[in-house]
Design a protein around this motif. Structure first.
Motif, PDB file in Angstrom:
ATOM      1  N   ALA A  65      45.740  36.596  42.044  1.00  0.00           N
ATOM      2  CA  ALA A  65      44.834  36.741  40.903  1.00  0.00           C
ATOM      3  C   ALA A  65      44.250  35.388  40.522  1.00  0.00           C
ATOM      4  O   ALA A  65      44.947  34.381  40.494  1.00  0.00           O
ATOM      5  CB  ALA A  65      45.588  37.329  39.709  1.00  0.00           C
ATOM      6  N   VAL A  66      42.953  35.398  40.237  1.00  0.00           N
ATOM      7  CA  VAL A  66      42.250  34.206  39.782  1.00  0.00           C
ATOM      8  C   VAL A  66      41.498  34.587  38.514  1.00  0.00           C
ATOM      9  O   VAL A  66      40.488  35.296  38.568  1.00  0.00           O
ATOM     10  CB  VAL A  66      41.258  33.681  40.847  1.00  0.00           C
ATOM     11  CG1 VAL A  66      40.506  32.469  40.322  1.00  0.00           C
ATOM     12  CG2 VAL A  66      41.973  33.373  42.149  1.00  0.00           C
ATOM     13  N   ALA A  67      42.007  34.142  37.370  1.00  0.00           N
ATOM     14  CA  ALA A  67      41.322  34.368  36.099  1.00  0.00           C
ATOM     15  C   ALA A  67      40.461  33.148  35.826  1.00  0.00           C
ATOM     16  O   ALA A  67      40.967  32.032  35.731  1.00  0.00           O
ATOM     17  CB  ALA A  67      42.333  34.578  34.980  1.00  0.00           C
ATOM     18  N   THR A  68      39.151  33.360  35.737  1.00  0.00           N
ATOM     19  CA  THR A  68      38.240  32.236  35.570  1.00  0.00           C
ATOM     20  C   THR A  68      37.045  32.634  34.711  1.00  0.00           C
ATOM     21  O   THR A  68      36.567  33.763  34.802  1.00  0.00           O
ATOM     22  CB  THR A  68      37.744  31.714  36.938  1.00  0.00           C
ATOM     23  OG1 THR A  68      36.797  30.661  36.723  1.00  0.00           O
ATOM     24  CG2 THR A  68      37.098  32.797  37.775  1.00  0.00           C
ATOM     25  N   ALA A  69      36.582  31.699  33.921  1.00  0.00           N
ATOM     26  CA  ALA A  69      35.385  31.922  33.111  1.00  0.00           C
ATOM     27  C   ALA A  69      34.117  31.764  33.948  1.00  0.00           C
ATOM     28  O   ALA A  69      33.026  32.095  33.493  1.00  0.00           O
ATOM     29  CB  ALA A  69      35.360  30.939  31.940  1.00  0.00           C
ATOM     30  N   ALA A  70      34.263  31.267  35.187  1.00  0.00           N
ATOM     31  CA  ALA A  70      33.115  31.044  36.066  1.00  0.00           C
ATOM     32  C   ALA A  70      33.342  31.695  37.434  1.00  0.00           C
ATOM     33  O   ALA A  70      33.528  31.008  38.440  1.00  0.00           O
ATOM     34  CB  ALA A  70      32.870  29.546  36.212  1.00  0.00           C
TER      35      ALA A  70
END
Length: 170
Positions: free
Chosen positions: A59-64
């Motif tokens: 999982a990669v939680a990112t704003a971008a």
């Protein structure tokens, strides 16, 4: 006659960038479990990811999220199915501009595709690049009434599921 047995020493695993951790994204991860695919699962909403992830998913939680498409390793599969049409568009545009993917799939209808194509052409994406976009995604003949059905239809369409090895015969 001599029999020769060949065993590949190179892992035949594929990489998938999956954008969207909603209901369909979760089912895609489940359906692809046990297959030779490593999933980089990207979403802006950290709370959407399950507490326990399968071994084949990161999982990669990112704003971008679009930044994940700056460098796409050759042979990567990209699936876009976020909670936002605007984000879907930005991701599709970024992937097409990069162009190094093996497969690019976007969840949606023929109407969504037509709208995106008009905008993408205005943004300088040519017809050859647009021809590499698969939308709608999934094999035909599936009613696609729930996330599991959609995930199965999409998994069946992905080229990497053709796990055959061709050996030249003499």
């Amino acid at each position: 006659a001599v029999s020769v047995f060949l065993e590949p020493f190179i892992k035949n695993r594929k990489s998938l960038l999956l954008f969207g951790a909603g209901h369909v994204g979760k089912e895609i991860v489940n359906v692809l479990g046990g297959l030779p695919v490593d999933i980089r699962w990207i979403d802006e909403r950290v709370d959407e990811f399950p507490a326990a992830l399968p071994a084949h998913a990161k999982a990669v939680a990112t704003a971008a999220p679009a930044a994940e498409l700056r460098e796409i390793p050759a042979g990567t599969f990209v699936l876009i199915m976020t909670h936002s049409h605007d984000l879907d568009y930005a991701l599709t545009r970024a992937a097409l501009k990069n162009g190094s993917f093996e497969y690019l799939g976007l969840i949606g209808s023929q109407t969504k595709r037509a709208k995106f194509e008009r905008r993408l052409k205005t943004d300088g994406i040519d017809d050859q690049s647009l021809s590499r976009l698969t939308c709608p995604i999934g094999i035909g003949g599936v009613t696609r009434e729930n996330p599991r059905e959609i995930a199965i239809a999409v998994a069946a369409e992905l080229p990497h599921l053709r796990l055959t090895h061709h050996v030249a015969q003499q």
